[in-house]
Design a protein around this motif. Structure first.
Motif, PDB file in Angstrom:
ATOM      1  N   GLY A 299     -25.048  33.600  -7.239  1.00 14.28           N
ATOM      2  CA  GLY A 299     -26.112  32.381  -6.638  1.00 14.28           C
ATOM      3  C   GLY A 299     -26.469  32.485  -5.485  1.00 14.28           C
ATOM      4  N   HIS A 300     -27.536  31.419  -4.934  1.00 16.50           N
ATOM      5  CA  HIS A 300     -27.517  31.411  -3.971  1.00 16.50           C
ATOM      6  C   HIS A 300     -26.950  30.851  -3.016  1.00 16.50           C
ATOM      7  CE1 HIS A 300     -32.135  32.150  -3.909  1.00 16.50           C
ATOM      8  NE2 HIS A 300     -32.224  31.455  -5.386  1.00 16.50           N
ATOM      9  N   GLY A 301     -26.596  31.726  -1.632  1.00 16.84           N
ATOM     10  CA  GLY A 301     -25.159  30.836  -0.809  1.00 16.84           C
ATOM     11  C   GLY A 301     -23.857  31.236  -1.463  1.00 16.84           C
ATOM     12  N   GLU A 302     -23.913  31.945  -2.123  1.00 13.95           N
ATOM     13  CA  GLU A 302     -22.927  32.385  -2.707  1.00 13.95           C
ATOM     14  C   GLU A 302     -21.834  33.456  -2.177  1.00 13.95           C
ATOM     15  OE1 GLU A 302     -20.065  32.796  -7.235  1.00 13.95           O
ATOM     16  OE2 GLU A 302     -22.474  33.144  -7.312  1.00 13.95           O
ATOM     17  N   ARG A 303     -20.545  34.006  -1.879  1.00  6.30           N
ATOM     18  CA  ARG A 303     -20.172  34.680  -2.013  1.00  6.30           C
ATOM     19  C   ARG A 303     -19.424  35.533  -2.211  1.00  6.30           C
ATOM     20  NH1 ARG A 303     -20.862  30.346   2.463  1.00  6.30           N
ATOM     21  NH2 ARG A 303     -19.009  29.572   0.954  1.00  6.30           N
ATOM     22  N   VAL A 304     -19.867  37.135  -2.365  1.00  2.96           N
ATOM     23  CA  VAL A 304     -19.077  37.252  -4.198  1.00  2.96           C
ATOM     24  C   VAL A 304     -18.034  38.911  -2.991  1.00  2.96           C
ATOM     25  CG1 VAL A 304     -19.307  38.180  -6.271  1.00  2.96           C
ATOM     26  CG2 VAL A 304     -20.436  36.045  -5.960  1.00  2.96           C
ATOM     27  N   GLY A 305     -16.848  39.315  -3.846  1.00  4.77           N
ATOM     28  CA  GLY A 305     -16.383  40.433  -3.582  1.00  4.77           C
ATOM     29  C   GLY A 305     -16.968  41.483  -4.759  1.00  4.77           C
ATOM     30  N   LEU A 306     -16.586  42.380  -4.443  1.00  3.82           N
ATOM     31  CA  LEU A 306     -16.856  43.985  -5.296  1.00  3.82           C
ATOM     32  C   LEU A 306     -15.389  44.855  -4.539  1.00  3.82           C
ATOM     33  CD1 LEU A 306     -17.339  44.563  -7.984  1.00  3.82           C
ATOM     34  CD2 LEU A 306     -18.985  46.036  -6.677  1.00  3.82           C
ATOM     35  N   VAL A 307     -14.693  44.651  -5.575  1.00  4.07           N
ATOM     36  CA  VAL A 307     -13.304  45.726  -5.518  1.00  4.07           C
ATOM     37  C   VAL A 307     -13.179  46.689  -6.535  1.00  4.07           C
ATOM     38  CG1 VAL A 307     -12.189  44.003  -4.027  1.00  4.07           C
ATOM     39  CG2 VAL A 307     -11.542  43.914  -6.132  1.00  4.07           C
ATOM     40  N   GLY A 308     -12.237  47.348  -6.025  1.00  2.27           N
ATOM     41  CA  GLY A 308     -11.826  49.527  -7.544  1.00  2.27           C
ATOM     42  C   GLY A 308     -11.733  50.528  -6.154  1.00  2.27           C
ATOM     43  N   GLU A 309     -10.982  50.948  -6.713  1.00  2.00           N
ATOM     44  CA  GLU A 309     -11.161  52.356  -5.977  1.00  2.00           C
ATOM     45  C   GLU A 309     -11.995  53.454  -6.262  1.00  2.00           C
ATOM     46  OE1 GLU A 309      -6.544  54.052  -7.496  1.00  2.00           O
ATOM     47  OE2 GLU A 309      -7.840  53.211  -9.557  1.00  2.00           O
ATOM     48  N   SER A 310     -12.050  54.102  -4.891  1.00  2.00           N
ATOM     49  CA  SER A 310     -13.488  55.516  -5.001  1.00  2.00           C
ATOM     50  C   SER A 310     -13.475  55.801  -6.552  1.00  2.00           C
ATOM     51  CB  SER A 310     -12.650  55.911  -4.123  1.00  2.00           C
ATOM     52  OG  SER A 310     -12.303  55.403  -2.833  1.00  2.00           O
ATOM     53  N   GLY A 311     -15.259  55.572  -6.404  1.00  2.00           N
ATOM     54  CA  GLY A 311     -15.087  56.586  -7.897  1.00  2.00           C
ATOM     55  C   GLY A 311     -15.311  55.364  -8.788  1.00  2.00           C
ATOM     56  N   CYS A 312     -14.554  54.571  -9.066  1.00  2.00           N
ATOM     57  CA  CYS A 312     -14.813  53.351  -9.929  1.00  2.00           C
ATOM     58  C   CYS A 312     -16.697  52.635  -9.918  1.00  2.00           C
ATOM     59  CB  CYS A 312     -13.973  51.847  -9.678  1.00  2.00           C
ATOM     60  SG  CYS A 312     -15.004  51.173  -8.321  1.00  2.00           S
ATOM     61  N   GLY A 313     -17.374  53.208  -9.036  1.00  2.00           N
ATOM     62  CA  GLY A 313     -18.244  53.006  -9.846  1.00  2.00           C
ATOM     63  C   GLY A 313     -20.074  51.792  -8.386  1.00  2.00           C
ATOM     64  N   LYS A 314     -19.223  51.721  -7.541  1.00  2.41           N
ATOM     65  CA  LYS A 314     -18.986  50.582  -6.619  1.00  2.41           C
ATOM     66  C   LYS A 314     -20.597  50.477  -5.980  1.00  2.41           C
ATOM     67  CE  LYS A 314     -15.624  50.337  -4.139  1.00  2.41           C
ATOM     68  NZ  LYS A 314     -14.567  51.333  -4.141  1.00  2.41           N
ATOM     69  N   SER A 315     -20.300  52.304  -5.484  1.00  4.95           N
ATOM     70  CA  SER A 315     -21.792  52.432  -4.969  1.00  4.95           C
ATOM     71  C   SER A 315     -23.003  52.354  -5.602  1.00  4.95           C
ATOM     72  CB  SER A 315     -21.136  53.947  -4.080  1.00  4.95           C
ATOM     73  OG  SER A 315     -21.037  53.765  -2.753  1.00  4.95           O
ATOM     74  N   THR A 316     -22.739  53.688  -7.131  1.00  5.15           N
ATOM     75  CA  THR A 316     -23.794  53.708  -7.780  1.00  5.15           C
ATOM     76  C   THR A 316     -24.357  52.753  -8.217  1.00  5.15           C
ATOM     77  OG1 THR A 316     -22.567  55.348  -8.582  1.00  5.15           O
ATOM     78  CG2 THR A 316     -24.781  54.085 -10.062  1.00  5.15           C
ATOM     79  N   LEU A 317     -23.829  51.138  -8.718  1.00  8.62           N
ATOM     80  CA  LEU A 317     -24.308  49.918  -8.843  1.00  8.62           C
ATOM     81  C   LEU A 317     -24.460  49.011  -7.574  1.00  8.62           C
ATOM     82  CD1 LEU A 317     -24.305  47.209 -10.088  1.00  8.62           C
ATOM     83  CD2 LEU A 317     -22.076  46.841  -9.040  1.00  8.62           C
ATOM     84  N   THR A 318     -24.319  48.777  -6.379  1.00  7.48           N
ATOM     85  CA  THR A 318     -25.290  48.795  -4.718  1.00  7.48           C
ATOM     86  C   THR A 318     -26.449  49.352  -5.039  1.00  7.48           C
ATOM     87  OG1 THR A 318     -23.017  48.489  -4.049  1.00  7.48           O
ATOM     88  CG2 THR A 318     -25.065  48.811  -2.316  1.00  7.48           C
ATOM     89  N   ARG A 319     -26.561  50.574  -5.300  1.00  5.92           N
ATOM     90  CA  ARG A 319     -27.809  51.099  -4.895  1.00  5.92           C
ATOM     91  C   ARG A 319     -28.942  50.599  -5.937  1.00  5.92           C
ATOM     92  NH1 ARG A 319     -24.753  56.600  -4.493  1.00  5.92           N
ATOM     93  NH2 ARG A 319     -24.771  56.598  -6.394  1.00  5.92           N
ATOM     94  N   ALA A 320     -28.540  51.098  -6.976  1.00  4.35           N
ATOM     95  CA  ALA A 320     -29.212  49.996  -8.573  1.00  4.35           C
ATOM     96  C   ALA A 320     -29.396  48.612  -7.768  1.00  4.35           C
ATOM     97  CB  ALA A 320     -28.447  49.837  -9.518  1.00  4.35           C
ATOM     98  N   ILE A 321     -28.676  48.212  -7.337  1.00  2.00           N
ATOM     99  CA  ILE A 321     -28.992  46.832  -6.936  1.00  2.00           C
ATOM    100  C   ILE A 321     -30.345  46.768  -6.006  1.00  2.00           C
ATOM    101  CG2 ILE A 321     -28.660  44.660  -6.171  1.00  2.00           C
ATOM    102  CD1 ILE A 321     -25.766  44.542  -6.995  1.00  2.00           C
ATOM    103  N   LEU A 322     -30.347  47.527  -5.268  1.00  2.00           N
ATOM    104  CA  LEU A 322     -31.017  47.536  -4.069  1.00  2.00           C
ATOM    105  C   LEU A 322     -32.362  48.016  -4.226  1.00  2.00           C
ATOM    106  CD1 LEU A 322     -28.823  48.838  -0.898  1.00  2.00           C
ATOM    107  CD2 LEU A 322     -29.798  46.724  -1.370  1.00  2.00           C
TER     108      LEU A 322
END
Length: 531
Positions: A299-322
């Motif tokens: 949501g607007h103004g919401e602060r959300v964290g994303l955690v997980g081990e290396s290789g879990c897909g965090k960077s792939t998800l980031t590139r997709a969002i951007l």
């Protein structure tokens, strides 16, 4: 007899004093940790022990390694000692490994340099050592084929291949996620006990020190300000700098309440595939699914964290969002507009998002001044400001992150690590985005600078309705700067919820494993008492 004894070590490079009267000692089977902020002299102390001082450095005092004075030993003799009597594990394993050699060949090289053995025997011993450090991959693999934790195990295998008397580990877990960090630290402790060697552990993380070290040496501005057995020092800190480090390690950020609740980002049933090499000449080309039906909202103004081990897909998800990568299924919408317009990024949406990277120095062009660096996002605007409006935008962005207008004319190498990260945040803020992605934005910073940057982020949230996705392997940081947290494993969101609910009562076994792996500082009520 001490395996290592440093007596009155002073180091000068030109007119600058780097180390002054450093003293420490270590016995066999003991782990001594050197901690302090960046620039305190930790790494220069380690390089002095290895005899790897920069040209022009003048060292005084004594460094006795198993009866040999390192400062009086000729370079040819030091070359025979490095890798044999003393080994070193560096912070960034990818830069410490040769990318065109197999990992087995690199471990065997250490053995071949120091011992008169056949190449076959050296490779056999290298394979045994890789197995000993828990690396269950073929020695014929190359560094780029391994994860960060696996590469660190290769570096450790190289350092201990000849069972040295002293192992120096320079920030060996800084860039690793919590579970990998825990495994690497357990491995180092096992090796110290098994080989009866001494280990000099350099780290800025007091939580790591508390769990691992037998003794702590605290350094500030090239001096040892406090030293002693770990539990005694943590229970009775005498120096104000030690107490300041302790407080910064457990720093809690006070986030303001959210002022808006409307939906900003929607990720719905997103999947992302990557093609793999064909297994046969005529067979179909298989795919690797990096993201499996990812769904969440911010949501607007919401602060959300994303955690997980290396290789879990965090960077792939980031590139997709951007909008840097398309997805095979699902949709990503910001303010109800698609991130992708057909197969191309939607620039009208893209300008509403910015990213802050892990390493601020490598994310900037060192040949440009700050005023040009932070205005790079202007290319996303249909009508970018010019003249006085441009100058006003630069001034506001720098002042918002605690810097001054005079900093605009400087180059990035003129700033400290924390200042560079502030400049990276200023670049992200300059076009007033609605969403910022912090991609491991504080993981490379020492604890006091990290606390300052986290306070800055909280202050920015007070000044504007800032929404962000905070990606980090440091769960203690995520806990203090987010309203809600998502846990990712193998391309799936396995748990999400209010941050405190997830941390105090994790439901998924993987979340429980992550939280259990976080090193904890002792809760000492008198840690901040005056002397």
């Amino acid at each position: 007899m001490s395996i290592l004894r440093i007596s009155d070590l002073s180091l000068r490079i030109g007119p600058v004093d780097i180390l002054r009267d450093v003293n420490l000692s270590m016995n066999h089977g003991q782990i001594v940790a050197i901690t302090g902020e960046s620039g305190s002299g930790k790494s220069m102390t380690a390089l002095s022990v290895m005899g790897l001082l920069p040209r022009g450095a003048v060292a005084e005092g004594q460094i006795m390694l198993d009866g040999v004075d390192i400062l009086q030993t000729p370079e040819p003799d030091l070359c025979r000692m490095r890798g044999n009597a003393m080994g070193m594990v560096f912070q960034e394993p990818m830069t410490a490994l040769n990318p065109v050699q197999t990992i087995g060949a690199q471990v065997a090289e250490t053995i071949l340099i120091h011992e008169d053995v056949t190449r076959a025997a050296a490779h056999a011993r290298a394979a045994e050592m890789l197995e000993r450090v828990g690396l269950k991959v073929a020695p014929s693999r190359y560094p780029h084929e391994l994860s960060g934790g696996q590469r660190q195990r290769v570096v450790i295998a190289m350092a201990i291949a000849l069972r040295p008397k002293l192992l120096i580990a320079d920030e060996p877990t800084t860039a690793l996620d919590v579970t990998t960090q825990a495994r690497i630290l357990d491995l180092l402790q096992e090796l110290v006990r098994e080989f009866d060697m001494g280990m000099l552990l350099i780290t800025h993380d007091l939580a790591v020190v508390a769990d691992v070290a037998d003794q702590i040496v605290v350094m500030q501005k090239g001096r040892v300000v406090e030293a002693g057995p770990t539990q005694d020092l943590l229970a009775n800190m005498q120096h104000p700098y030690t107490r300041a480090l302790f407080e910064a390690s457990s720093h809690q950020v006070q986030l303001p309440a959210r002022s808006q609740t409307a939906l900003l980002l929607m990720v719905d049933q997103v999947a992302r595939d990557y093609p793999l090499p064909r297994k046969g000449l005529l067979g179909p080309r298989p795919n690797f699914r990096a993201l499996h039906d990812i769904s969440f909202q911010i949501g607007h103004g919401e602060r959300v964290g994303l955690v997980g081990e290396s290789g879990c897909g965090k960077s792939t998800l980031t590139r997709a969002i951007l909008g840097l990568e398309d997805v095979q299924a699902g949709q990503i919408r910001l303010d109800d507009a698609p991130v992708f317009a057909g197969k191309r990024p939607n620039l009208a949406v893209r300008r509403k998002m910015q990213v802050v990277f892990q390493d601020p120095y490598s994310s900037f062009n060192p040949r440009h001044r700050v005023e040009r660096l932070i205005t790079e996002p202007f290319h996303l605007l249909d009508d970018p400001p010019i003249g006085l409006a441009r100058d006003a935008a630069i001034t506001k962005a720098l002042q918002d992150v605690g810097l001054s207008r005079s900093d605009a004319g400087k180059y990035i190498h003129e700033f400290s690590g924390g200042q560079r990260q502030r400049i990276a945040i200023a670049r992200a803020l300059i076009i007033e985005p609605e969403l910022i992605i912090f991609d491991e934005a504080v993981s490379a910073l020492d604890v006091s600078v990290r606390a300052q940057v986290l306070d800055l982020i909280a202050d920015l949230c007070r000044k504007r309705p800032l929404a962000y996705l905070f990606i980090s392997h440091d769960l203690s940081v995520v806990r203090t700067v987010t309203d809600r947290v998502m846990v990712m494993q193998a391309g799936r969101i396995v748990e999400q919820g209010a941050t405190e609910d997830v941390f105090t009562d994790p439901q998924h076994p993987y979340t429980q494993t992550l939280i259990a792996a976080v090193p904890q500082l002792p809760e000492l009520s008198h840690a901040t008492d005056p002397v």
